[in-house]
Design an enzyme around this catalytic site. Structure first.
Site, PDB file in Angstrom:
ATOM      1  N   LEU A 125       0.828  -1.204   0.000  1.00  0.00           N
ATOM      2  CA  LEU A 125       0.000   0.000   0.000  1.00  0.00           C
ATOM      3  C   LEU A 125       0.872   1.268   0.000  1.00  0.00           C
ATOM      4  O   LEU A 125       0.631   2.201  -0.753  1.00  0.00           O
ATOM      5  CB  LEU A 125      -0.887  -0.032   1.262  1.00  0.00           C
ATOM      6  CG  LEU A 125      -1.943   1.042   1.417  1.00  0.00           C
ATOM      7  CD1 LEU A 125      -3.021   0.897   0.352  1.00  0.00           C
ATOM      8  CD2 LEU A 125      -2.619   0.928   2.801  1.00  0.00           C
ATOM      9  N   GLY A 131       2.739   7.361   3.511  1.00  0.00           N
ATOM     10  CA  GLY A 131       2.148   6.098   3.941  1.00  0.00           C
ATOM     11  C   GLY A 131       0.794   6.366   4.578  1.00  0.00           C
ATOM     12  O   GLY A 131      -0.165   5.637   4.365  1.00  0.00           O
ATOM     13  N   ILE A 157       7.559  -2.508   1.821  1.00  0.00           N
ATOM     14  CA  ILE A 157       6.641  -3.638   1.695  1.00  0.00           C
ATOM     15  C   ILE A 157       7.307  -4.898   2.258  1.00  0.00           C
ATOM     16  O   ILE A 157       8.368  -5.314   1.786  1.00  0.00           O
ATOM     17  CB  ILE A 157       6.231  -3.859   0.212  1.00  0.00           C
ATOM     18  CG1 ILE A 157       5.746  -2.529  -0.415  1.00  0.00           C
ATOM     19  CG2 ILE A 157       5.193  -4.968   0.096  1.00  0.00           C
ATOM     20  CD1 ILE A 157       4.676  -1.799   0.369  1.00  0.00           C
ATOM     21  N   GLU A 363       0.715  -0.462  10.351  1.00  0.00           N
ATOM     22  CA  GLU A 363      -0.761  -0.581  10.478  1.00  0.00           C
ATOM     23  C   GLU A 363      -1.373   0.720  10.976  1.00  0.00           C
ATOM     24  O   GLU A 363      -2.225   0.731  11.860  1.00  0.00           O
ATOM     25  CB  GLU A 363      -1.142  -1.739  11.421  1.00  0.00           C
ATOM     26  CG  GLU A 363      -0.784  -3.112  10.916  1.00  0.00           C
ATOM     27  CD  GLU A 363      -1.715  -3.649   9.827  1.00  0.00           C
ATOM     28  OE1 GLU A 363      -2.771  -3.035   9.583  1.00  0.00           O
ATOM     29  OE2 GLU A 363      -1.355  -4.660   9.208  1.00  0.00           O
TER      30      GLU A 363
HETATM   31  C1  LIG Z   1       9.373  -2.252   9.219  1.00  0.00           C
HETATM   32  C2  LIG Z   1       8.236  -1.717   8.400  1.00  0.00           C
HETATM   33  C3  LIG Z   1       7.415  -2.592   7.694  1.00  0.00           C
HETATM   34  C4  LIG Z   1       6.391  -2.090   6.898  1.00  0.00           C
HETATM   35  N1  LIG Z   1       5.628  -2.964   6.146  1.00  0.00           N
HETATM   36  C5  LIG Z   1       4.695  -2.463   5.294  1.00  0.00           C
HETATM   37  C6  LIG Z   1       3.966  -3.334   4.413  1.00  0.00           C
HETATM   38  O1  LIG Z   1       4.124  -4.566   4.440  1.00  0.00           O
HETATM   39  N2  LIG Z   1       3.087  -2.787   3.541  1.00  0.00           N
HETATM   40  C7  LIG Z   1       2.873  -1.439   3.456  1.00  0.00           C
HETATM   41  O2  LIG Z   1       2.067  -1.008   2.641  1.00  0.00           O
HETATM   42  N3  LIG Z   1       3.557  -0.595   4.276  1.00  0.00           N
HETATM   43  C8  LIG Z   1       4.448  -1.069   5.180  1.00  0.00           C
HETATM   44  N4  LIG Z   1       5.159  -0.213   5.996  1.00  0.00           N
HETATM   45  C9  LIG Z   1       4.929   1.228   5.869  1.00  0.00           C
HETATM   46  C10 LIG Z   1       4.069   1.781   6.988  1.00  0.00           C
HETATM   47  O3  LIG Z   1       2.743   1.343   6.854  1.00  0.00           O
HETATM   48  C11 LIG Z   1       4.181   3.326   6.877  1.00  0.00           C
HETATM   49  O4  LIG Z   1       5.487   3.644   7.303  1.00  0.00           O
HETATM   50  C12 LIG Z   1       3.167   4.049   7.725  1.00  0.00           C
HETATM   51  O5  LIG Z   1       1.881   3.955   7.144  1.00  0.00           O
HETATM   52  C13 LIG Z   1       3.523   5.536   7.871  1.00  0.00           C
HETATM   53  O6  LIG Z   1       3.776   6.093   6.639  1.00  0.00           O
HETATM   54  P1  LIG Z   1       5.133   6.939   6.346  1.00  0.00           P
HETATM   55  O7  LIG Z   1       6.269   6.196   6.904  1.00  0.00           O
HETATM   56  O8  LIG Z   1       5.129   7.297   4.930  1.00  0.00           O
HETATM   57  O9  LIG Z   1       4.965   8.225   7.241  1.00  0.00           O
HETATM   58  P2  LIG Z   1       4.152   9.565   6.875  1.00  0.00           P
HETATM   59  O10 LIG Z   1       2.757   9.262   6.506  1.00  0.00           O
HETATM   60  O11 LIG Z   1       4.960  10.376   5.933  1.00  0.00           O
HETATM   61  O12 LIG Z   1       4.172  10.276   8.300  1.00  0.00           O
HETATM   62  C14 LIG Z   1       5.397  10.769   8.882  1.00  0.00           C
HETATM   63  C15 LIG Z   1       5.100  11.184  10.310  1.00  0.00           C
HETATM   64  O13 LIG Z   1       4.074  12.183  10.325  1.00  0.00           O
HETATM   65  C16 LIG Z   1       2.964  11.754  11.110  1.00  0.00           C
HETATM   66  N5  LIG Z   1       1.723  12.170  10.467  1.00  0.00           N
HETATM   67  C17 LIG Z   1       1.335  11.952   9.170  1.00  0.00           C
HETATM   68  N6  LIG Z   1       0.107  12.447   8.942  1.00  0.00           N
HETATM   69  C18 LIG Z   1      -0.307  12.975  10.134  1.00  0.00           C
HETATM   70  C19 LIG Z   1      -1.508  13.609  10.575  1.00  0.00           C
HETATM   71  N7  LIG Z   1      -2.552  13.790   9.744  1.00  0.00           N
HETATM   72  N8  LIG Z   1      -1.576  14.023  11.866  1.00  0.00           N
HETATM   73  C20 LIG Z   1      -0.540  13.828  12.712  1.00  0.00           C
HETATM   74  N9  LIG Z   1       0.622  13.223  12.363  1.00  0.00           N
HETATM   75  C21 LIG Z   1       0.735  12.788  11.094  1.00  0.00           C
HETATM   76  C22 LIG Z   1       3.069  10.229  11.137  1.00  0.00           C
HETATM   77  O14 LIG Z   1       2.414   9.700  12.257  1.00  0.00           O
HETATM   78  C23 LIG Z   1       4.575  10.029  11.183  1.00  0.00           C
HETATM   79  O15 LIG Z   1       5.021  10.162  12.505  1.00  0.00           O
HETATM   80  C24 LIG Z   1       6.172  -0.698   6.832  1.00  0.00           C
HETATM   81  C25 LIG Z   1       6.975   0.176   7.572  1.00  0.00           C
HETATM   82  C26 LIG Z   1       7.996  -0.328   8.334  1.00  0.00           C
HETATM   83  C27 LIG Z   1       8.870   0.629   9.116  1.00  0.00           C
END
Ligand SMILES: Cc1cc2nc3c(=O)[nH]c(=O)nc-3n(C[C@H](O)[C@H](O)[C@H](O)COP(=O)(O)OP(=O)(O)OC[C@H]3O[C@@H](n4cnc5c(N)ncnc54)[C@H](O)[C@@H]3O)c2cc1C
Length: 381
Positions: A125, A131, A157, A363
């Site tokens: 996703l 994310g 992913i 998640e």
């Molecule tokens: C080890 C690992 C395994 C993973 N496995 C998968 C997988 O199998 N499949 C998959 O699809 N993804 C996976 N992910 C990705 C994970 O789902 C995303 O990292 C997560 O959804 C957050 O997205 P981002 O890292 O892009 O952070 P961003 O969305 O860019 O956010 C960055 C920071 O800003 C904060 N933030 C963002 N929007 C807001 C808001 N509206 N209000 C307040 N704070 C906010 C967030 O909480 C975070 O602290 C994985 C990540 C890791 C680290």
């Protein structure tokens, strides 16, 4: 609500405990160091029926109720959260999405082997630019006769190397926001698919987390999951199951932190006494114990709600957010109790600490859960 462990659950939990201690524990440090997922242990898990979770037996699953499933995942995560994740693949976002929205043919082809533990699934996703803001995804799907052509890049992913199939999402209409998002089932060796695991990750080292590039990938329309534009709904309606799985993994890890810290505090002596005799150390043990019991209750309440056939939108968010925050604090305290030895990879506690951090991100990040819980409470959703 009855949270007592029932007689029929004891057999599954005893078997999981034995498997975790006798088969996983001797190997976990080595495969974590080598960033390698132990597919042979996963096959053993499958033989024990521990990959099928809540999926009905008719689709290769174990037909467990959610409480038994959550307790089983906790039990395994106490030893290794990556192996516990494998016990959640079928019952989490990948498997449950197909169970709810798949055609009979899709269920037979993709869900049945997943539930039987014949190979991992990747749930793709997240994209490079975001994310959390799923609706702004850039991966495009363009209809071409009986097929769709997919282009885009997904990152972070998990199980990207050994997955047998991939559930991914693309927009069929970039201007439509979440209404354009559509779900697709891909097979990893299709032309145009490139998979590259990230190396030297801080945590989740065995989980093959990496990049998925889709370049002109031709996907038969029969591999679309649900209708066009239904992808956001599919992803969001299955995340409750994903969150229950993550929260259960966190509870098992808190128990591990508590046990490791207790044992260390009882045996490490300073100034002529075990450090466990010091109130400042005891206070940390108390916090960990309370964190374990409260997080476990929230998880079991969420599982109970699912067992009543209800949605558990807020409870699943609370369980995931609370359990992962409590885990991070417990891991931090347990590391502190270990002093310098927390820094040694001869001790297990460092692995829990490294993995704990990312439980607050996957998640749905905990900031997103915090917002969601408040918005429900305030009536904004
Ligand atoms: C080890 C690992 C395994 C993973 N496995 C998968 C997988 O199998 N499949 C998959 O699809 N993804 C996976 N992910 C990705 C994970 O789902 C995303 O990292 C997560 O959804 C957050 O997205 P981002 O890292 O892009 O952070 P961003 O969305 O860019 O956010 C960055 C920071 O800003 C904060 N933030 C963002 N929007 C807001 C808001 N509206 N209000 C307040 N704070 C906010 C967030 O909480 C975070 O602290 C994985 C990540 C890791 C680290």
């Amino acid at each position: 609500m009855d949270f007592a462990v029932k007689e029929e659950q004891t057999a599954i939990l005893d078997m999981t405990r034995r498997f975790s201690r006798e088969r996983i524990r001797p190997r976990v440090r080595e495969y974590d160091r080598e960033e390698r997922f132990p597919l042979d242990l996963y096959a053993e898990m499958a033989q024990l029926g521990l990959t099928g979770g809540v999926i009905p037996e008719q689709y290769g699953g174990a037909g467990m109720d959610h409480q038994t499933y959550a307790l089983m995942v906790m039990e395994m995560a106490e030893t290794c959260q990556a192996m516990a994740a494998a016990a959640t693949w079928a019952s989490g976002v990948g498997g449950v999405s197909v169970l709810r929205f798949g055609t009979e043919e899709q269920k037979q082809k993709y869900l049945v082997p997943l539930a039987k533990g014949e190979g991992p699934v990747a749930f793709a996703l997240t994209e490079t630019h975001t994310g959390s803001d799923v609706a702004s995804m850039k991966t495009r799907a363009v209809r071409d006769g009986d097929d769709y052509i997919l282009n885009g890049t997904k990152v972070w992913i998990s199980m990207i190397e050994s997955c047998k199939w991939i559930l991914t999402f693309a927009t069929v209409d970039a201007g439509a926001g979440r209404k354009g998002i559509t779900a697709f089932l891909l097979e990893p060796d299709w032309p145009g698919i490139t998979r590259t695991p990230f190396k030297n990750k801080v945590g989740f080292r065995p989980m093959e987390t990496g990049e998925l590039v889709l370049q002109d990938v031709r996907v038969p329309a029969s591999n679309r999951l649900g209708a066009e534009g239904e992808g956001f709904k599919i992803a969001m309606s299955s995340v409750e199951n994903g969150r229950l799985g993550v929260a259960s993994r966190c509870v098992g890890m808190i128990r591990a932190c508590l046990n490791l810290a207790t044992e260390y505090a009882q045996t490490r002596t300073t100034f002529g006494e075990p450090i466990g005799k010091r109130q400042l150390v005891q206070s940390k043990i108390t916090d960990m114990k309370v964190a374990y019991e409260t997080a476990r209750l929230l998880v079991l309440q969420t599982a109970w709600q699912k067992d009543q056939g209800d949605r558990a939108r807020v409870n699943a968010s609370m369980a995931k957010m609370y359990a992962s925050d409590a885990l991070m604090r417990a891991a931090e305290d347990a590391m502190q109790i270990h002093g310098a030895y927390g820094c040694s990879d001869e001790y297990d506690i460092g692995r829990y600490w490294r993995d704990a951090k990312f439980m607050q991100t996957i998640e749905g990040s905990n900031e997103i859960h915090r917002t969601l819980i408040a918005e429900y409470q305030l009536g904004y959703r």
